[in-house]
Design an enzyme around this catalytic site. Structure first.
Site, PDB file in Angstrom:
ATOM      1  N   GLU A  48      11.431 -15.864  -5.888  1.00 25.17           N
ATOM      2  CA  GLU A  48      10.521 -14.720  -5.790  1.00 25.17           C
ATOM      3  C   GLU A  48      10.196 -14.073  -7.136  1.00 25.17           C
ATOM      4  OE1 GLU A  48      13.724 -11.478  -3.967  1.00 25.17           O
ATOM      5  OE2 GLU A  48      11.639 -11.292  -3.405  1.00 25.17           O
ATOM      6  N   TRP A  87      -2.564  -3.110  -1.485  1.00 21.84           N
ATOM      7  CA  TRP A  87      -2.095  -4.488  -1.414  1.00 21.84           C
ATOM      8  C   TRP A  87      -3.065  -5.149  -0.451  1.00 21.84           C
ATOM      9  CZ3 TRP A  87       0.174  -8.096   1.991  1.00 21.84           C
ATOM     10  CH2 TRP A  87       0.939  -9.097   1.383  1.00 21.84           C
ATOM     11  N   ASN A 124      -3.336   3.408   4.431  1.00 20.31           N
ATOM     12  CA  ASN A 124      -2.304   2.368   4.368  1.00 20.31           C
ATOM     13  C   ASN A 124      -2.149   1.821   5.778  1.00 20.31           C
ATOM     14  OD1 ASN A 124      -0.018   0.854   4.050  1.00 20.31           O
ATOM     15  ND2 ASN A 124       1.336   2.556   3.532  1.00 20.31           N
ATOM     16  N   GLY A 125      -2.356   0.518   5.971  1.00 18.17           N
ATOM     17  CA  GLY A 125      -2.226  -0.074   7.309  1.00 18.17           C
ATOM     18  C   GLY A 125      -3.364  -1.032   7.582  1.00 18.17           C
ATOM     19  N   CYS A 151       0.822  -1.209   0.000  1.00 15.22           N
ATOM     20  CA  CYS A 151       0.000   0.000   0.000  1.00 15.22           C
ATOM     21  C   CYS A 151       0.859   1.263   0.000  1.00 15.22           C
ATOM     22  CB  CYS A 151      -0.928   0.092   1.191  1.00 15.22           C
ATOM     23  SG  CYS A 151      -2.181  -1.146   1.265  1.00 15.22           S
ATOM     24  N   GLU A 165      20.050 -16.916  -0.003  1.00 12.85           N
ATOM     25  CA  GLU A 165      19.691 -15.700  -0.727  1.00 12.85           C
ATOM     26  C   GLU A 165      19.505 -15.982  -2.228  1.00 12.85           C
ATOM     27  OE1 GLU A 165      18.513 -12.989  -0.186  1.00 12.85           O
ATOM     28  OE2 GLU A 165      18.958 -11.752  -1.931  1.00 12.85           O
ATOM     29  N   LYS A 196      16.061 -15.292  -4.373  1.00 12.83           N
ATOM     30  CA  LYS A 196      15.985 -14.483  -5.604  1.00 12.83           C
ATOM     31  C   LYS A 196      15.260 -15.251  -6.699  1.00 12.83           C
ATOM     32  CE  LYS A 196      16.531 -11.506  -4.427  1.00 12.83           C
ATOM     33  NZ  LYS A 196      16.731 -10.987  -3.205  1.00 12.83           N
ATOM     34  N   HIS A 248      19.965 -36.343   4.384  1.00 11.48           N
ATOM     35  CA  HIS A 248      19.149 -36.700   5.545  1.00 11.48           C
ATOM     36  C   HIS A 248      17.661 -36.598   5.244  1.00 11.48           C
ATOM     37  CE1 HIS A 248      22.674 -37.159   8.011  1.00 11.48           C
ATOM     38  NE2 HIS A 248      23.130 -35.995   7.557  1.00 11.48           N
ATOM     39  N   LYS A 282       7.437  -4.375  -1.738  1.00  9.53           N
ATOM     40  CA  LYS A 282       8.811  -3.957  -1.451  1.00  9.53           C
ATOM     41  C   LYS A 282       8.970  -3.578   0.015  1.00  9.53           C
ATOM     42  CE  LYS A 282      12.999  -2.766  -2.682  1.00  9.53           C
ATOM     43  NZ  LYS A 282      13.914  -3.880  -2.995  1.00  9.53           N
ATOM     44  N   ARG A 295       6.511  -0.676  -4.428  1.00  7.57           N
ATOM     45  CA  ARG A 295       6.218  -1.238  -3.105  1.00  7.57           C
ATOM     46  C   ARG A 295       5.336  -2.476  -3.208  1.00  7.57           C
ATOM     47  NH1 ARG A 295       6.790   3.029   0.854  1.00  7.57           N
ATOM     48  NH2 ARG A 295       5.180   2.132   2.160  1.00  7.57           N
TER      49      ARG A 295
END
Ligand code: AGP
Length: 596
Positions: A480, A73, A99-100, A2, A473, A477, A496, A591, A27
């Site tokens: 996502e 969002w 936003n929230g 948002c 990491e 990448k 294992h 983001k 974002r």
């Protein structure tokens, strides 16, 4: 996650709000909307999907000098036109973007809003209806907004239009980022500086539970109790061009290729007049004198923290623990007498980190934030801040912020106590050069992505020790942005259980940059190869074998993740590109993750 933007001034607001919304796109969002105050009417346009949809359906004849916009969002209610913001009160007098998350919306509906017909499934509608209710009860608009703020539990950044006063923009904030931007003959608000940077670079930070009354000539900040707050604005050291793609096809590629420059910039920002490493002595002393360093972070920043732990323990002999922010509260470790909490966050706004920061501050512990965003919430609220100096990172997939985090952590560790006599600046210079040579090889990575990844449903990155953290990491990448299910795995742990998932053709990418693990990881590669895996090795030159796919020029082993991540970032980029994915704005992701 948002974003909001608002403007009051002299220009046609439509263009300004749309530009602000486009700057907030990075974002992450699933719908967008805009409200324009136009001759005592408030015109609203909102749509599911991209901002381009909004542009298409907007009435071109509408113009006004006061407006608000929103990228949503979805949290409460599916992403659709009705749930998109702005939302209006029943009489349509008040129009609001939010936003929230409001945690007590149900309770407020029952307490104050019985009989009110709601049009959406959002928590936001409760806010705008409450303001109207309190005004209806005889309160002034300002009082009604502050009264509403006092009733809300949860997080909010709000921008509000009152159709009976087209010269004033109201705003409020709690636990969700909000900045006010100061202009000549206009003023703005936005979730971040980026939303306003095309128009101004002078900003006011807004604290929690503050209320704003903004006209084209003034920005008035008040506490929730109505007391005026006097605050100096600050000048942001970014300009509009930092947020453009230039000739790059995607922000992600631009940001990958900026990494050598960022490493050099960090060296210059953290050096004294003689070119020696320099960090604020208070910060260095806080790390030096703590019993144990706790690194709190999420996602990519957490992965950088895992590498940082190696620096603090191997270079500075400082015991360090790295904890995922959202897990900290449930699994709080037994703390020593004098811990130091370090928050690593590119955005400086991550709600999970902030929850921990608030908690440990209440407990009286010292805090330090490592962030890319000056003036961000985590930066303002921690005792000290170290900046990443990476420049704005727009692509949702973090690249240059990760390497910047690792570089700054290495400098800090060496400043605290350089027990291994590593010449960090010399090694970082080599890294910057090696990064450039790796970037030059990107056509090869494209071929590998085509051969190994594009047609795969799943993939493994395996490594040991530092290489394992790098693999975490690298796999984040790839998954996502390309949506290929990828796991970063400790190479020795595969046998294992997880090795059961290896089938004919499963891509397994092994990373080998540490001498002490070379032979063991190579044995693990053989294990998966015998079971049909399509293996590919990324190695340091002095440890490499002829068949290794990507060979990195020799760099210091401790700092090797800074170089080894480059091919992994490109592999993710090309896998996503070849699969036709939205590289800079992957599905479901945001983001800046401002909800817990
Ligand atoms: C990384 O590519 C991510 N998109 C994500 O994991 C990110 O690192 C995480 O959300 C933490 O964000 P922060 O660094 O801004 O706190």
């Amino acid at each position: 996650m948002c974003g909001i933007v608002g403007y009051v001034g002299f220009e046609d607001v439509k263009k300004i709000i749309l530009c602000g919304l486009e700057k907030l796109e990075y974002r992450g969002y699933d719908s967008a909307g805009i409200a324009i105050a136009d001759n005592n009417n408030v015109y609203i346009c909102k749509e599911k999907g991209r901002i381009s949809n909004l542009r298409e359906c907007m009435d071109g004849t509408v113009s006004g000098k006061l407006g608000i916009g929103h990228t949503r969002w979805a949290t409460h209610g599916v992403p659709n036109k009705i749930n998109s913001h702005p939302h209006q009160s029943s009489s349509k007098r008040f129009t609001l973007v939010h936003n929230g998350i409001i945690e007590n919306e149900e309770e407020l509906r029952h307490k104050y809003l019985n009989g009110i017909k709601f049009t959406s499934d959002t928590d936001t509608e409760v806010i705008v209806q409450l303001i109207e209710k309190f005004v209806g009860d005889g309160e002034s608009v300002e009082l009604a907004i502050r009264h509403t703020m006092s009733e809300l539990k949860g997080s909010y950044a709000l921008a509000i239009i009152d159709s009976e006063d087209m010269n004033t923009l109201y705003a409020a904030k709690n636990k969700t980022p909000l900045l006010a931007g100061k202009g000549e003959g206009f003023n703005m608000i936005g979730s971040d500086a980026m939303a306003m940077i095309n128009y101004t670079n002078i900003f006011y930070e807004i604290e929690d539970k503050e209320f704003l009354k903004i006209t084209r000539d003034s920005i008035e900040i008040y506490t929730i109790y109505g007391n005026r707050v006097l605050r100096e604005p600050y000048k942001a050291d970014i300009d509009a061009s930092d947020t453009e793609k230039g000739t790059y096809p995607h922000y992600m590629m631009k940001e990958i290729e900026e990494q050598p420059f960022v490493i050099r910039k960090i060296m210059s920002e953290y050096s004294d007049d003689n070119g020696n490493m320099y960090i604020d002595p208070e910060i260095v002393e806080n790390v030096r004198s703590c019993d144990k360093l706790y690194i709190i972070a999420c996602g990519t920043s957490y992965h950088a923290g895992l590498i940082g732990k190696q620096f603090f323990e191997k270079i500075a002999a400082k015991p360090t623990e790295v904890i995922i922010a959202s897990e900290f509260i449930y699994n709080m470790p037994l703390l020593p007498e004098n811990p130091l909490f370090m928050f690593i966050s590119q955005s400086g706004e991550t709600a999970d980190c902030r929850a921990v920061l608030v908690k440990v501050k209440e407990m009286g512990y010292k805090t330090l934030t490592l962030t890319n965003v000056k003036g961000s919430t985590l930066s303002r609220e921690a005792d000290n801040t170290l900046l990443l100096h990476a420049g704005p990172e727009i692509a949702v997939a973090s690249t240059k912020a990760y390497t910047a985090q690792i570089a700054v952590l290495s400098i800090l560790a060496a400043m605290v106590d350089n027990r291994v006599n590593i010449d960090i600046f010399k090694e970082l210079s080599k890294i910057a050069y090696t990064m450039e040579t790796l970037c030059d090889d990107k056509d090869n990575y494209r071929e590998f992505a085509e051969k190994y990844l594009v047609n795969s449903r799943n993939c493994f990155y395996i490594g040991r020790s530092m290489d394992y953290y790098l693999c975490l990491e690298a796999s984040l990448k790839l998954k996502e942005i390309s949506y290929i299910q990828t796991e970063g795995f400790a190479a020795g742990e595969l046998k294992h259980g997880t090795i059961a998932l290896i089938e004919q053709g499963t891509p397994v990418i092994a990373v080998i940059t540490q001498e002490n693990i070379n032979l063991n990881t190579r044995s693990n590669i053989k294990e998966v190869k015998t079971r049909g895996a399509a293996t590919m090795v990324i190695s340091l030159r002095r440890l490499s074998q002829e068949t290794d796919a990507i060979v990195i020029d020799d760099v210091n082993e401790l700092l090797s993740p800074l170089a080894a991540i480059i091919p992994a970032q490109y592999l993710a980029y090309y896998a996503a590109l070849l699969k036709g994915c939205d590289i800079d704005k992957p599905r479901n992701l945001a983001k800046s993750v401002t909800v817990e």
